[in-house]
Structure formats: C-alpha cells, structure tokens
Design a protein around this motif. Structure first.
Motif, PDB file in Angstrom:
ATOM      1  N   HIS A 141      38.232  32.868  45.684  1.00 46.12           N
ATOM      2  CA  HIS A 141      39.421  32.059  45.965  1.00 46.12           C
ATOM      3  C   HIS A 141      39.142  30.574  45.801  1.00 46.12           C
ATOM      4  CE1 HIS A 141      42.785  34.554  47.053  1.00 46.12           C
ATOM      5  NE2 HIS A 141      41.853  35.461  47.201  1.00 46.12           N
ATOM      6  N   LEU A 142      37.956  30.177  46.284  1.00 51.10           N
ATOM      7  CA  LEU A 142      37.568  28.779  46.132  1.00 51.10           C
ATOM      8  C   LEU A 142      37.580  28.396  44.661  1.00 51.10           C
ATOM      9  CD1 LEU A 142      36.112  26.124  46.962  1.00 51.10           C
ATOM     10  CD2 LEU A 142      33.994  27.364  46.579  1.00 51.10           C
ATOM     11  N   ARG A 191      40.888  28.021  43.096  1.00 54.44           N
ATOM     12  CA  ARG A 191      41.474  26.775  43.562  1.00 54.44           C
ATOM     13  C   ARG A 191      40.937  25.570  42.797  1.00 54.44           C
ATOM     14  NH1 ARG A 191      40.176  23.608  48.882  1.00 54.44           N
ATOM     15  NH2 ARG A 191      41.559  21.901  48.391  1.00 54.44           N
ATOM     16  N   GLU A 192      39.642  25.597  42.455  1.00 46.50           N
ATOM     17  CA  GLU A 192      39.026  24.437  41.812  1.00 46.50           C
ATOM     18  C   GLU A 192      39.111  24.478  40.286  1.00 46.50           C
ATOM     19  OE1 GLU A 192      38.335  21.944  43.496  1.00 46.50           O
ATOM     20  OE2 GLU A 192      38.150  22.731  45.523  1.00 46.50           O
ATOM     21  N   ASP A 229      41.402  23.976  38.248  1.00 46.79           N
ATOM     22  CA  ASP A 229      42.167  22.908  37.612  1.00 46.79           C
ATOM     23  C   ASP A 229      41.456  21.568  37.659  1.00 46.79           C
ATOM     24  OD1 ASP A 229      44.307  23.638  36.248  1.00 46.79           O
ATOM     25  OD2 ASP A 229      45.798  22.897  37.676  1.00 46.79           O
ATOM     26  N   THR A 230      40.448  21.444  38.514  1.00 45.44           N
ATOM     27  CA  THR A 230      39.818  20.130  38.681  1.00 45.44           C
ATOM     28  C   THR A 230      38.422  20.063  38.078  1.00 45.44           C
ATOM     29  OG1 THR A 230      39.201  20.936  40.861  1.00 45.44           O
ATOM     30  CG2 THR A 230      41.042  19.413  40.752  1.00 45.44           C
ATOM     31  N   ARG A 275      36.773  26.118  35.349  1.00 45.61           N
ATOM     32  CA  ARG A 275      37.872  26.634  34.515  1.00 45.61           C
ATOM     33  C   ARG A 275      37.335  27.496  33.376  1.00 45.61           C
ATOM     34  NH1 ARG A 275      42.283  22.592  33.184  1.00 45.61           N
ATOM     35  NH2 ARG A 275      40.498  21.278  32.746  1.00 45.61           N
ATOM     36  N   PHE A 315      38.144  36.252  32.669  1.00 44.04           N
ATOM     37  CA  PHE A 315      39.389  36.929  32.314  1.00 44.04           C
ATOM     38  C   PHE A 315      39.236  37.653  30.972  1.00 44.04           C
ATOM     39  CE2 PHE A 315      43.553  36.975  30.185  1.00 44.04           C
ATOM     40  CZ  PHE A 315      44.234  37.786  31.073  1.00 44.04           C
ATOM     41  N   ASN A 374      44.261  40.286  37.366  1.00 44.86           N
ATOM     42  CA  ASN A 374      44.013  38.889  37.722  1.00 44.86           C
ATOM     43  C   ASN A 374      44.976  38.437  38.829  1.00 44.86           C
ATOM     44  OD1 ASN A 374      42.479  36.387  36.711  1.00 44.86           O
ATOM     45  ND2 ASN A 374      44.593  35.661  36.814  1.00 44.86           N
TER      46      ASN A 374
END
Lengths: 204, 204
Positions: free
Chosen positions: B114-115, B118-119, B121-122, B127, B134, B169
């Motif tokens: 989950h972390l 969340r990250e 995009d940054t 990413r 995937f 996903n």
C-alpha cells in the motif's frame, strides 16, 4: 469608518469576491498538492500562490485536511446520463460511449485525480469519496448494459460491470503513463462477447 | 586494539551482523512509512526504531529515497511457476490457482504494498517497479491461459490477460477495504466464457 463587511471575510455575505477567494485558495492548493504532495505543501505557500492573507485560509478551512475534502467535491461529475450513451442492441457502441465520456471528464482533472488517488490511503474522506466514485462507475456500467442488452442475466451483468469498472479505474489511475486507450476498447468487446452480445457487424 | 572490522560498518565483509542492521533499518522504515507516510518519517526516527546509529542509515542508503527503492526490491516475488497452477483443459481452475497464489503473496506484504502504491506518483523508481510488476502479472496470466487452453486466439488471450491483471491490480490495491475475494472469482468465469472455455462441470 470601518464597516463590518471590511473587517470580516465575506463568506456569509454571498457576494462574488468571497467565492472568488475560496476558489483561488482551492486552485492554488490543487496545483501545489499535485506538484509537491499534500504533506510537503504548507498552508502559507497556498496563501502566497492564491494571493490571500494566510488567515483567510484558516477562516474557510479549519484544518488543512478540509482543503483536501473540498478538492474531492470539485472533481468533475462522473454521472453520465444513460440516454446520452445507450443505443439499444449495440452493447459495444454503448459501452464505448460511456468510457469515452468518463475519459473526457477525467482528462479535465488529471493532476487533481492523481493527487487524490495518492492520498486515498492517508485520508479517510478521500478514500470514501474515491470508493463512492468507483461504485458510481459500476452502477452506471450496469445501467448501460441493461439498456443496450435488455434481458441479460443479472448476475452476469453485475460481474461484467465490476470487471469493466476495474479496467476503467486502472486505466484512469495510470493515465499519465499511457499513450492510448486502445486496450480498453478490446476489453469492451471481450466483455460484450461474454455477455452473449456476439460480434458486431463492424468486426465481421 | 581497534580492528578495521570494528570501526567500519560491516557492509562489505559479508557477515551476518551487517545484513542484520540493514534488515532492521528496512523493517523499521517499512513500518514507519506505512503508518505515517514517507514524507512524514525522518531518518532519525528510522534509526531510533531500528536501534542503529543514524550514521549507519546514511552509510547504507545515501538518500532517503534509496530506502524506498530497497523496499520495492523486498516485495515478495510475484513470479508464479506455471506448472504449479496450470491444469490443461481447466482454464477457470488454472486462473483461480494463479489468483490464489498472487493473493497469498500480497497478504504477506500488505502495508508495504500500500505504501508503494501511494508513493508511485512521487518516486520514479517506485512507479517503474510497480509498472513492471503489473506487466509481470499480465504475462503470467497469458501463459496460464495458453497452458490451460491451447489453441486460443492470441489477440483474445492478450486482451483477457490485461483485463484480468487489471482486476487483480484493483483487487490488491483496495484489499484493505474489502472482506472477500468473491467477485474476482465470478470475473474469472466471465473471462473464461469470453475465451470460449464455456462452463465447467462444476457450474452446470
């Protein structure tokens, strides 16, 4: 002489300058959050970019998180009117039109949408708003399928709706990484076939 | 007498205490990031929770972001051996086994996963790691379908693989919100039907 209107923020007077200041705050916050992240953006920076005194931010938004909640409410409406997209007997065309309409709305709010996906895990208000938005896409997909292909099995339609909504959600949440929406179109045709809508004249 | 081994961190000596310190840092960082977020966790706090001197963190990880990259590498292996899940002629059973195996691995790393979602995009490294993961699910799904249902149309199999990977996903990225995995099971059956695998004896 100082009138009450000059010393107090204009929130409750219903005039347009008040709405404008709040709007400027939200716009600046949305841009800064999307670029630097929510945690890394101090409200003083928002005030600076919005060209308002810092106190005004706290007047409109008690906690910084309230700005995030207000931004969720500014996401474009995802409720698509069924009549706009459903063509009875053309399931593939109807689903394509629905996805096209949802894509169009997403494109108008891409940085904000990404910010909210990112903050979903940390802010309950954002998470519940995004969950609701997902459920809305599931329900709309179900209505479009029912309208385009009357008499289908309700269980299958439910399953197909969740499946397509998940594909749309994945597509939208990774939209910044992709160039085209080609795959989703093929997925629509595969789901239509599973529902017994067969191949359209276009594909034969 | 002070030996070199005592004054320098033991990274390159290959002994177990060095590996243990690095491991403790990563474990503490993973827990703190998952609870408070990456930005809100100072490295001094990581050092404190890992019970190591702060300098040791900077010895192993030049930048704080390198800790995130190392955490990506610690995600459980998602490569499932085809032989473990494929039953020729049983597409639904084979896909169920694949999804079950992926679920089992996710459950062992839920807060960390989950972390990273969340990250994503940054941090570019996160990413690209998630994008690769995937793609790996898409490829594995394709191989399971090909193994269970030889002779299918390659285009349809590609589409079905992306569609199921998207469902997996979505399922995994919202796993904390859900109680059951029932829907995904129905989606597997719908996709199998679209691929012409029909209904199994179990469903009739």
């Amino acid at each position: 002489m100082t009138t009450e209107a000059e010393t107090e923020p204009a929130r409750d007077r219903g005039d347009s300058s008040a709405g404008l200041a709040r709007e400027r705050i939200l716009e600046a916050a949305g841009e800064l959050f999307a670029e630097y992240g929510y945690d890394a953006t101090p409200t003083s920076r928002i005030a600076e970019n919005a060209r308002v005194p810092k106190g005004l931010i706290h007047y409109y938004f008690k906690r910084k998180e309230d700005i995030l909640v207000a931004l969720v409410e500014r996401l474009p409406e995802q409720r698509v009117r069924c009549e706009e997209v459903v063509v009875r007997g053309d399931l593939i065309g109807s689903l394509r039109a629905l996805v096209g309409e949802l894509d169009r709305r997403l494109r108008s709010s891409l940085p904000l949408s990404h910010l909210l996906w990112r903050e979903a895990d940390t802010h309950e208000a954002v998470r519940s708003a995004l969950t609701q938005r997902f459920q809305l896409i599931v329900e709309q997909t179900r209505r479009v399928i029912e309208g385009a292909l009357p008499g289908g099995s309700p269980g299958d339609i439910d399953t197909a709706s969740v499946l397509l909504a998940r594909a749309i959600n994945h597509d939208h949440s990774t939209a910044r990484l992709r160039a085209t929406g080609v795959e989703l179109d093929r997925e629509i045709r595969l789901i239509a076939r599973a529902l017994g809508a067969g191949r359209t004249a276009e594909e034969q």
